[in-house]
Design a protein around this motif. Structure first.
Motif, short mmCIF file in Angstrom:
data_model
loop_
_atom_site.label_atom_id
_atom_site.label_comp_id
_atom_site.label_asym_id
_atom_site.label_seq_id
_atom_site.Cartn_x
_atom_site.Cartn_y
_atom_site.Cartn_z
N GLU A 1 -57.60 -20.59 55.01
CA GLU A 1 -56.88 -19.31 55.21
C GLU A 1 -56.15 -18.64 53.97
OE1 GLU A 1 -54.12 -17.32 58.51
OE2 GLU A 1 -53.14 -18.93 57.48
N GLU A 2 -55.66 -19.46 52.87
CA GLU A 2 -54.97 -18.88 51.72
C GLU A 2 -56.21 -18.46 51.05
OE1 GLU A 2 -50.83 -21.72 51.42
OE2 GLU A 2 -52.76 -22.24 50.63
N ASN B 1 -59.21 -17.44 51.67
CA ASN B 1 -59.92 -16.25 52.04
C ASN B 1 -59.18 -15.15 51.67
OD1 ASN B 1 -61.73 -14.81 53.78
ND2 ASN B 1 -59.89 -14.70 55.22
N VAL B 2 -57.76 -14.98 51.72
CA VAL B 2 -56.97 -13.94 51.51
C VAL B 2 -56.93 -13.83 50.04
CG1 VAL B 2 -54.50 -12.96 51.51
CG2 VAL B 2 -55.63 -14.15 53.57
N LYS C 1 -59.96 -12.21 48.05
CA LYS C 1 -60.19 -10.86 47.96
C LYS C 1 -59.21 -10.10 47.45
CE LYS C 1 -62.84 -11.19 52.49
NZ LYS C 1 -63.14 -12.61 52.28
N LYS C 2 -58.02 -10.62 47.40
CA LYS C 2 -56.98 -10.03 46.74
C LYS C 2 -57.19 -9.98 45.30
CE LYS C 2 -52.83 -8.44 45.79
NZ LYS C 2 -52.23 -7.26 46.26
N ASP D 1 -51.23 -4.87 49.14
CA ASP D 1 -51.38 -5.74 50.15
C ASP D 1 -51.61 -5.22 51.59
OD1 ASP D 1 -50.67 -7.56 48.39
OD2 ASP D 1 -48.59 -7.81 49.10
N LEU E 1 -55.24 -4.53 52.03
CA LEU E 1 -55.83 -5.90 52.23
C LEU E 1 -55.63 -6.41 53.64
CD1 LEU E 1 -57.39 -8.18 51.13
CD2 LEU E 1 -55.23 -9.08 50.34
N ALA E 2 -54.43 -6.25 54.02
CA ALA E 2 -54.18 -6.72 55.45
C ALA E 2 -54.95 -5.92 56.47
CB ALA E 2 -52.70 -6.10 55.71
N LEU F 1 -58.45 -7.02 56.51
CA LEU F 1 -58.76 -8.57 57.05
C LEU F 1 -58.00 -8.41 58.28
CD1 LEU F 1 -57.27 -10.44 53.88
CD2 LEU F 1 -59.81 -10.44 54.66
N VAL G 1 -50.12 -11.35 55.45
CA VAL G 1 -50.83 -11.38 54.08
C VAL G 1 -49.82 -11.76 53.11
CG1 VAL G 1 -51.82 -9.82 52.45
CG2 VAL G 1 -52.68 -9.65 55.04
N THR H 1 -48.69 -15.53 52.92
CA THR H 1 -49.92 -16.35 52.33
C THR H 1 -50.32 -16.23 51.09
OG1 THR H 1 -51.17 -15.59 54.86
CG2 THR H 1 -52.58 -16.59 52.78
#
Length: 687
Positions: free
Chosen positions: A352-353, A355-356, A359-360, A381, A384-385, A388, A395, A398
């Protein structure tokens, strides 16, 4: 093997000590070295740099560590090494001389050849390679050419000396004016900044991009200046916000450990020059804090906290002072500590970390530094949130968890060298930045950090009501410069707005008095960079334009206006006005390069606003929060507990019940306010 004729072993500067094992017969700048050049009739090879400078290291490895090159240097020159951070007086003189001799901007390493009799420069450059490349001759060729010129072209050198001497003297000549000071320079700077603005990526230049916090602060202050007149300058706010957004998201900021690098090598704020300087971070910490109060952008708050936390964690010493810099290089490779591969990151994080984080920080894209990734982002952020389909808070948490894991791994790597000398001026800038961040974000640890640094300066660098420049390994030395006094005065005034101290208020008075006694130009106004009793050099500089740091005259003028209005002592106000007047013609023509002085001009025109709160601790905190949540550039607000008897110049501000506010606008005082509603209305009316 140590070179017994290398004379740098007993120096305290980390930069000089980096060269203490060179085969070059280095000398520090002192009377002995200068007299040696005269007695042997050898020209001086002056090399100026600093410990975190990448190209200084390159020239050192290529030339100064090479025995053949050292032999040429030792046979033909008296070789003098100078740390530009300890001797900015010498650096300013010889950077100016470089510009005159080459018609090009200078930089570091600075290489200047001087006549031994008078230290006049007759040839200058910056980095020279060991072999011909980059369209430059080899350093050895340069030295042979210079040696020949010194022996065979003395008439030409002496004529050039006279010309340069005249130009240097005239460069510090300014005529005071009696015209009515007005806001036209503020307007001119705004137009010049818009003309220079990069509308795509922010900032005011193409690559390389420097942050120019003084220019960005003028955008913010000019926006507020017009807003107070009922006008809306959205363009100024846009120039500020776009620049701050790009700098905070990009690789210009250390996305894992916090803090800003020196500059961006590209126009996108993606790949930096990797040194981290205390003075850059101090100014940017201050700027992001001010911008956060106006925009309420949470990205700025995150940036403030990551920068301040990094400073406290890695830069502040156990003695209390802040170190000067982190090197650009690790194991002779620039930026090595900061680089990653996507696989390294994936191995460290949960799915999960990653994946975020991927993309960040654009990990699916091509590497941006050779075969590695230097982390940068172009998405906030919240955006991005949304992409996602996650909560923004989720976000943020994470990413915070991922950064902490990666920082722990990064800390096990080889680290860049730290220049742990403590410079008065740079510490003073950070005292102001850290105090401002602590006061505005209501973070006591930041305020405590600022007070700790200030106390270190008071105990170590403040002797007989005079400042010293530098401290390392138990030794404080070198008579201080204008910047040391001006920045420290401004920093102490910021601390007093965090927590009142009679001791620090009296210290501010003593700093200001020393500034006037030892630096003021009583004929034309303004302040010389060196004190009246300083070592005699080629000339005494008196400048007003900003460079990588705010101009000392400009900061002195702003701080003296603040102190003059707070103390009621008009000599400080008069000195500040004369400083502005002595440069007003240049200010009116080249406003963009004098943005810090524009801040002083604005304080003079606005006029400055002083609020002295008297009350109990609970009441004072509540009323202070009202002012701390607003950025009002002309406001200085101090809170003095009823139990404290303030210094003589403030003893008329008597307690009046549980809480009251004494307010003076310029030299006009208003009725005392005793009700919080009235106080809120007054503050809101200012913004």
């Amino acid at each position: 093997m140590n070179n017994p004729d290398n004379n740098l072993q007993n120096e305290t500067s980390p930069y000089l000590l980096q060269h203490a094992d060179n085969p070059v017969n280095w000398y520090p700048w002192n009377n002995h070295s200068l007299e040696l050049a005269k007695s042997q009739n050898k020209p001086i090879l002056l090399s100026i740099g600093y410990s975190a400078c990448h190209w200084c290291h390159v020239m050192a490895h290529e030339s100064f560590e090479d025995t053949k090159t050292a032999r040429i240097m030792n046979q033909n020159f008296i070789n003098i090494k100078v740390d530009r951070e300890e001797r900015p007086d010498l650096d300013k003189i010889y950077q100016t001389a470089h510009s005159l001799l080459t018609s090009r901007a200078g930089g570091w390493p600075l290489t200047v050849f001087l006549s031994p009799q008078n230290q006049m420069p007759f040839f200058a450059g910056t980095y020279f390679p060991d072999k011909p490349r980059y369209n430059m001759p080899a350093f050895s060729e340069i030295m042979h050419m210079v040696t020949d010129a010194y022996k065979n072209k003395q008439d030409e050198i002496q004529k050039q000396d006279i010309s340069i001497q005249d130009i240097l003297k005239n460069s510090s000549t300014y005529a005071s004016t009696n015209v009515v000071l007005n806001s036209l320079p503020l307007d001119l700077a705004r137009k010049q900044l818009e003309s220079a603005f990069d509308t795509e990526t922010g900032g005011f230049s193409d690559a390389p991009k420097f942050p120019h916090p003084d220019m960005l602060e003028h955008c913010l202050r000019y926006y507020l200046f017009l807003k107070s007149q009922g006008k809306n300058d959205s363009k100024s706010l846009h120039m500020l916000a776009l620049s701050l957004d790009k700098m905070a998201l990009g690789g210009f900021q250390d996305q894992i450990g916090g803090g800003f690098f020196r500059y961006s090598t590209d126009e996108y704020w993606m790949v930096p020059h990797f040194e981290k300087m205390l003075y850059d971070n101090a100014q940017l910490l201050n700027l992001y804090t001010q911008a956060y109060l106006v925009t309420h952008n949470t990205l700025y708050k995150q940036t403030i906290e990551s920068t301040a936390d990094w400073i406290i964690r890695e830069i502040q010493t156990s003695e209390g002072g802040y170190c000067s810099a982190l090197d650009a290089d690790t194991e002779k490779v620039e930026g090595k500590t900061y680089l990653w591969t996507p696989q390294q990151i994936k191995d460290a994080l949960t799915d999960e970390e990653f994946n975020v984080f991927e993309k960040k920080y654009n990990l699916a894209e091509k590497p941006n530094l050779e075969d590695s990734w230097h982390l940068h982002s172009n998405i906030e952020d919240k955006t991005l949130a949304d992409a996602l389909n996650m909560e923004k808070t989720k976000v943020e948490l994470t990413l915070q968890s991922a950064r902490q894991k990666l920082l722990s791994i990064r800390n096990t790597r080889s680290q860049p060298g730290r220049d742990d000398k403590i410079l008065c001026a740079w510490n003073a800038l950070m005292v102001r930045g850290m105090a401002q961040a602590g006061r505005r974000l209501n973070n006591p640890s930041y305020i405590s950090s600022a007070f700790t640094s200030a106390e270190f300066i008071y105990n170590t660098l403040w002797k007989d009501k005079r400042l010293l420049v530098s401290y390392k390994d138990g030794k404080a030395h070198l008579n201080a410069y204008l910047d040391d006094y001006a920045y420290l005065l401004q920093g102490i005034l910021e601390l007093l707005q965090c927590q009142w101290s009679n001791k620090y208020y009296e210290w501010a008075i003593e700093i200001a008095d020393s500034l006037l006694t030892y630096f003021e130009d009583n004929e034309q106004g303004g302040f010389f960079f060196t004190s009246h009793d300083h070592e005699q050099l080629l000339y005494r500089s008196k400048t007003f334009s900003d460079d990588a740091m705010p101009n000392g005259n400009a900061v002195a003028a702003s701080a003296l206006i603040q102190l003059g209005l707070l103390s009621g002592n008009t000599k400080y106000l008069q000195a500040a006005e004369q400083t502005i007047r002595s440069c007003y013609s240049a200010l009116s023509e080249q406003a963009i390069s004098h943005c810090s002085l524009l801040h002083a001009l604005e304080l003079y025109l606005k006029p400055g606003l002083i609020i002295v709160l008297r009350g109990t601790e609970t009441g004072l905190k509540k009323w202070q929060q009202i002012t701390n949540r607003q950025f009002i550039p002309q406001l200085t607000c101090v809170a003095i507990n009823n139990d404290i008897a303030p210094s003589n110049s403030l003893n008329d501000k008597k307690p009046n019940g549980d809480i009251c506010a004494y307010i003076c606008e310029g030299t006009s005082c208003l009725p005392v306010i005793t009700h919080i509603g009235d106080f809120k209305n007054y503050i809101q009316g200012l913004s």
